[in-house]
Every structure is written in C-alpha cells, then in structure tokens.
Design an enzyme around this catalytic site. Sequence first.
Site, mmCIF file in Angstrom:
data_model
loop_
_atom_site.group_PDB
_atom_site.id
_atom_site.type_symbol
_atom_site.label_atom_id
_atom_site.label_comp_id
_atom_site.label_asym_id
_atom_site.label_seq_id
_atom_site.Cartn_x
_atom_site.Cartn_y
_atom_site.Cartn_z
ATOM 1 C CG ASP A 203 6.579 -88.701 -0.330
ATOM 2 O OD1 ASP A 203 6.016 -89.812 -0.399
ATOM 3 O OD2 ASP A 203 6.161 -87.760 0.376
ATOM 4 C CD GLN B 21 8.958 -85.612 1.201
ATOM 5 O OE1 GLN B 21 8.897 -86.348 2.188
ATOM 6 N NE2 GLN B 21 7.981 -85.551 0.307
ATOM 7 N NE ARG C 210 -4.133 -83.688 -2.309
ATOM 8 C CZ ARG C 210 -3.056 -84.080 -1.623
ATOM 9 N NH1 ARG C 210 -1.895 -83.510 -1.811
ATOM 10 N NH2 ARG C 210 -3.153 -85.061 -0.744
ATOM 11 C CG ASP D 192 1.181 -82.242 -0.034
ATOM 12 O OD1 ASP D 192 0.439 -83.229 0.032
ATOM 13 O OD2 ASP D 192 2.374 -82.257 0.325
ATOM 14 C CD GLU E 196 -2.729 -84.230 2.239
ATOM 15 O OE1 GLU E 196 -2.671 -85.454 2.454
ATOM 16 O OE2 GLU E 196 -1.743 -83.492 2.351
ATOM 17 C CG ASP F 275 -1.328 -90.164 0.672
ATOM 18 O OD1 ASP F 275 -0.236 -90.565 0.236
ATOM 19 O OD2 ASP F 275 -1.578 -88.960 0.870
ATOM 20 N NE ARG G 39 2.797 -93.270 0.741
ATOM 21 C CZ ARG G 39 3.270 -92.036 0.869
ATOM 22 N NH1 ARG G 39 2.441 -91.054 1.142
ATOM 23 N NH2 ARG G 39 4.567 -91.789 0.736
HETATM 24 C C1 GLC Z 1 0.621 -85.481 1.454
HETATM 25 C C2 GLC Z 1 0.557 -86.424 0.284
HETATM 26 C C3 GLC Z 1 1.452 -87.604 0.540
HETATM 27 C C4 GLC Z 1 2.858 -87.108 0.784
HETATM 28 C C5 GLC Z 1 2.903 -86.023 1.856
HETATM 29 C C6 GLC Z 1 4.220 -85.317 1.893
HETATM 30 O O1 GLC Z 1 0.098 -86.021 2.597
HETATM 31 O O2 GLC Z 1 -0.768 -86.817 0.044
HETATM 32 O O3 GLC Z 1 1.422 -88.510 -0.514
HETATM 33 O O4 GLC Z 1 3.671 -88.186 1.186
HETATM 34 O O5 GLC Z 1 1.926 -85.033 1.643
HETATM 35 O O6 GLC Z 1 4.312 -84.344 0.904
#
Ligand code: GLC
Length: 649
Positions: free
Chosen positions: A152, A263, A293, A295, A337, A405, A530
């Site tokens: 990813d 994931q 960051r 995430d 984020e 993204d 993306r």
């Molecule tokens: C965040 C990232 C994205 C990713 C997701 C899962 O939103 O910006 O690119 O797919 O997390 O980790």
Amino acid sequence: MKRKTNGAARKKAAKTAVETVSGTQATGPVQGTATCGEENGVFERRLARHYDELKWLYCELYHNDMGAFEYFVSMLRRSWEARKEDLRAQDARREADPDWYRSRDILGMMLYANAFAGTLKGAEEKLPYLRECGVNYVHLMPLLQSPKGRSDGGYAVADFRTVQPELGTMEDFEHLADACRRDGMCVCLDFVMNHTSEDHDWARRARAGEPGYRDRYFFYDNWDIPREFEKTIPEVFPTTAPGSFTWLSDCNQAVMTNFYPYQWDLNYANPVVFNDMTENLLYLANRGVDVVRLDAVPYIWKQLGTNCRNLPQVHTLVRMIRMACEIVCPSVLLLGEVVMEPAKVVPYFGTPEKPECHMLYNVTTMATTWNTLATQDVSLLRHQMDAVCALPHDFVFLNYLRCHDDIGWGLDYGYLGWCSGASEVPHKKYLNDWFTGKWPGSNSRGELYNDDPRLGDARLCGTTASLCGVEAAVYENDSAKLEQAVACDLMLHAWMFSQSGIPVLYSGDEIGQLNDYSYHDDPDKREDSRYIHRGDFQWDLAELRHDPKTRQGMQFAGLRRLEELRAAEPCFDARADVWTEDSGSNHVLAVCRRYEGRELICLFNFSSNFVHAGAARDGAYTDIVYGTRYDSIRDIELYPHSFAWLLRE
Ligand code: GLC
C-alpha cells in the site's frame, strides 16, 4: 473490549522496573542511568510536568495496569537516554521558542525518495534542488520495510526500525536527517500506527498462534463478531479491498483488516501495543524526525457497534503520545492525518491546556477548492473559508492542493444543497465527470478511484497540472490552452499560499508534472489509481525550469515568486485576521488579510472567462505580483483563472 496485558510485557515491565524509577516515584532521584545529573534533571522536569495527567489517562484506559504504566515510563526514560546531543540541543531551542513552526516562511514538499532520487543517499544529494525550490520542510513518504506487492505504497510496515533495502539503511536516513537539520530543513515521516503488515514479526507470531501475539490484533475463531463489526464499519477501500476482516485459512482465524487484507489492525486496547508502538515512534524521533505524521489516526480504537472512527479513546491515545514526545523529544511535532469534515478534524488539536496534534491537514478546503474549479462558483469555498477563519489563530493547518492520496469528495453537502440545490450523488458524479474530462468543456485528465457504484461514491486521482488542463493542452499542442492551464495551476497555488498555515507542495507540481500512466502495466499497482500521481520525478523536465519560454520555467518561476512574496509580506502571517468578502461575482473569491495595520485583498477568479470583481472599499492598492497600481479596487477585470494580491497603500 477488555484485554489483558500479556505475560511477555509483564516480565519486561518487571525487568525494567528495577532498572528505572517506578511510576509512583518518577519525580524523585534517578539511579542507574549513564547520563549526568543535570541532564537527567531535564527529563525529570518534563516528566513531572505531565506525570499526573499521564498516569490518570493511562490507568483509566488500561484498567489500572500499573505494571504496564511503569514499563511505559521506563521506556520513555530509555528513549530519552538514547537521544543524541544534537537533538537534545534542538529540543532545548524549540522548547524556548514554542511558536517556531508558525513562521510564514515555512514551505513544505512531500516526495517519495525512490521516485525523487532512487535512494535516500540520492535524496541527500538532491537537497540543493529542494533548497532551490525554497523548501524547508520535507515529508519523505513511507520508507520503512514493507513487502513488495503488499505494501500500500509503504503503508504496510513490516519493521518500524528498518528502511526498505532498495532505499538504503537506517544509517542513510539518519545521515539525511542530519544533513537536513544542518540546512534548517525539517523532516516529516509517516508513523503508520493503525496497522502493521502481515509480515511484521508480531503478525507472524500471531498467525503461528504464539501466546501473547494474537492479542495485539483482532483475531476471531469465526465470523460471528467480524460480521457484527462489519454492520457498522464503513469500508475504506470498497472496490480494491471490500470488508473489514480477512479470513486466514492457514490458521482458521479472521483478522481485522480495515485497509488492505495484508494490513492488520493493531489492538490499542492492549497496553503492550501502545507501549511498543510509542517506543517505535520515539525510536524514529531519535533518528532525527522533526514531524511525525500520525497516519489514519481516527481509526486506532475499535468498539463493536460503532463506526470505529474518532472514538474518545483515540483522543486519549493521541494526548498520551503528545505527552510522551514532550517528555522525550519536545522539538518533535505531531501531524494528524484526519481526512474528514472540519467538525471531526478540529478536536484533534485538543485544548490549549491539553493539546493533541500540533498540525492537521486542511483537507476539506483542499477538496472544496477542486469542487470550485469544476463548478466555477465560489459560494461553498467561501462558506468553508469562513468556518476555517472562525477557528483560533493558533491552530496550524497544512494546506495542500494534491498529495499522494486521492481527492475524496467530502464536501458540506448540506450547505451546497441549500445554496445551489445540488445533492450529493449527482454532484459527485458531476465532479468526477469534470475531472476525468468527460464533461463537455473540461480539459481535466484525472482517473476515478475506488468507484463504488452502490453508493455513487468514486474519488479522484491525478496531478495538479493534469487536473488543471496542462496535459490536454500539451497533447493537443494548443499554446493558448496551455497558457490558460498554467495560469489556472498558478492561481490554485496562489490560493493555497493565501491561507494561514503551512503550504505543502506535492513533488513534481513545481514543474507541472503530468499523470504517469505506467502504473497500468504494473500488476502490483494497476488496481490502485493513486499511482497515477506517484510517478518518477522527471529530472529532464526539471532541467527546463530556468527557461522562461518553457511551461516548466513559467511554472517554477511563478511559484518561486509567490513563495518569496508570501515569506516577505507580513499580511501572510499566521496571526493575521482573515475573512472572506463579497467580490461582486460568484466566480471570484475575495479574501482579506490584515496584520499590523497592513491590508491585503486576495482575489481568485475560478472561472474560465474574464470577470469583473473587486472589494467594496476606497483607496489605492498595488498588485504585489505584477506591480499594477489601482486607484480603486471596486471593479477590476480579472483574466480567466487569474488572481490578484492587492496591497493597500
Ligand atoms: C493513509 C495514507 C494512505 C494509506 C492509508 C492506510 O490514509 O495516506 O495512503 O493507504 O493511510 O495506511
């Protein structure tokens, strides 16, 4: 969902409790550490400042698990002891100047090290280019170990302490971070905390049934509970990865996977997960990361019967992370984020007494900006801006036009419906038709992302230049169209620079890089559009940036000029008062910025036609970009997709 601390952590906690001071005595004298007394005093002072709140929150969340808490505190101490001199000096400097990141001359850029320069060493060699771009904040996209084809884009981390071998080593990263620090450049790195890769050591052990590891994730023997969860959890990737659980046939278990099946969602109800993940974060901070960051942070707490987003426990966790950083590495900033509507984003700043994130993405303004380009009507953008302007000045937003993204159409449909009669599904369809170039008159060249026909909810991908029409103009070899498209791209950037906060460029946008369609040929990428805007940086085209006759030259010089004006003009200060005004045209957004007696009126024409607009006041103004002087700005003519930064004399 209550989970017990596992045995391994208890043993670890017991072991470290003798090496370090226990939580209850943490403000007392320290034994057994290598650092000198004066330096230890620094740690003690910081710990003492947060100790009561930290313990309170921790014990509330983790059911008074004092063993786990003591381990946590000892881990903080260990992390601080491991922090190098240079970083400690930076901590002291920034602690003395807590507003250091609010300066208006910060300019960010986000980039993939491999796309930009092949490796981390390569990226270090290219630092002079970033400096030339005026960049002093670089967000290096995920670079930690992540399995090929199941990564990813690096957001499935298999080891938080190892760099992807193709990019280099952790030493290379540290070397790069050191070089950036010497140059006065901040480094931002993702901390993918919601999940790990299925290849992470914990995941492998969990899969093998090793005691103490399945508790780090969400494992179930059958589909009963997963099905219950799925009734209320919205899908993140409805097309590319539907559902929120994955069945592991080798061990007959279902595991929670809100993102891709590889994931695995971490279970933060288990304090071992929180302790070890915080330690990983601090490990990265100690390598020289300035901005972490966080995430996908809204997703980190799960509770049956909810949408598993933004739950109150998420804020407890973020607050504790903030305190951990303030104790160990106070120069480090947290960037949340939170890709959601403003009402959900703002709580992640916390309160002045109990702050959470230092910075958050201005995501709705970004999406509304693109909406405005397609509708050529600024009403919604003005409404969005009014909401942002009403927030306290000390909230720092990261402003951006494009990132790695997709653009999700998370707009204020209530307001949109009220002012234009538009409703959500047809409006999204219109936007997607516009930006994929299907709508008559559109020169945009984007691609849909996760098109979910059931909900009519496709999102959108593409580079700024391609969405602004540059790609179509180049393809058609139409110079008039090209000039318009570049003007449009610059107008959007000027609009981004006109907002308070930190502007962040997406690498390649400074030379108007176009979509990269080569991902269609890569079986690991072709399902994920993306990648259309994650192409390799085109150094051959970047060479043209000094030639004013090329579009790259116009783009590069245009941006540099705007960035320099922004840094020099006090009206762009974060402390300025900012509001929108009626420009006399619904195609033109008027924003006023006032600071220390100076006034700047910014006008943005989102229409593809000439428009008359202005601001209702007398007096002479000068356009600081072009030098044009106006005796009155009540009615001025704006070129298609142009803008004006008008300073009162
Ligand atoms: C965040 C990232 C994205 C990713 C997701 C899962 O939103 O910006 O690119 O797919 O997390 O980790």
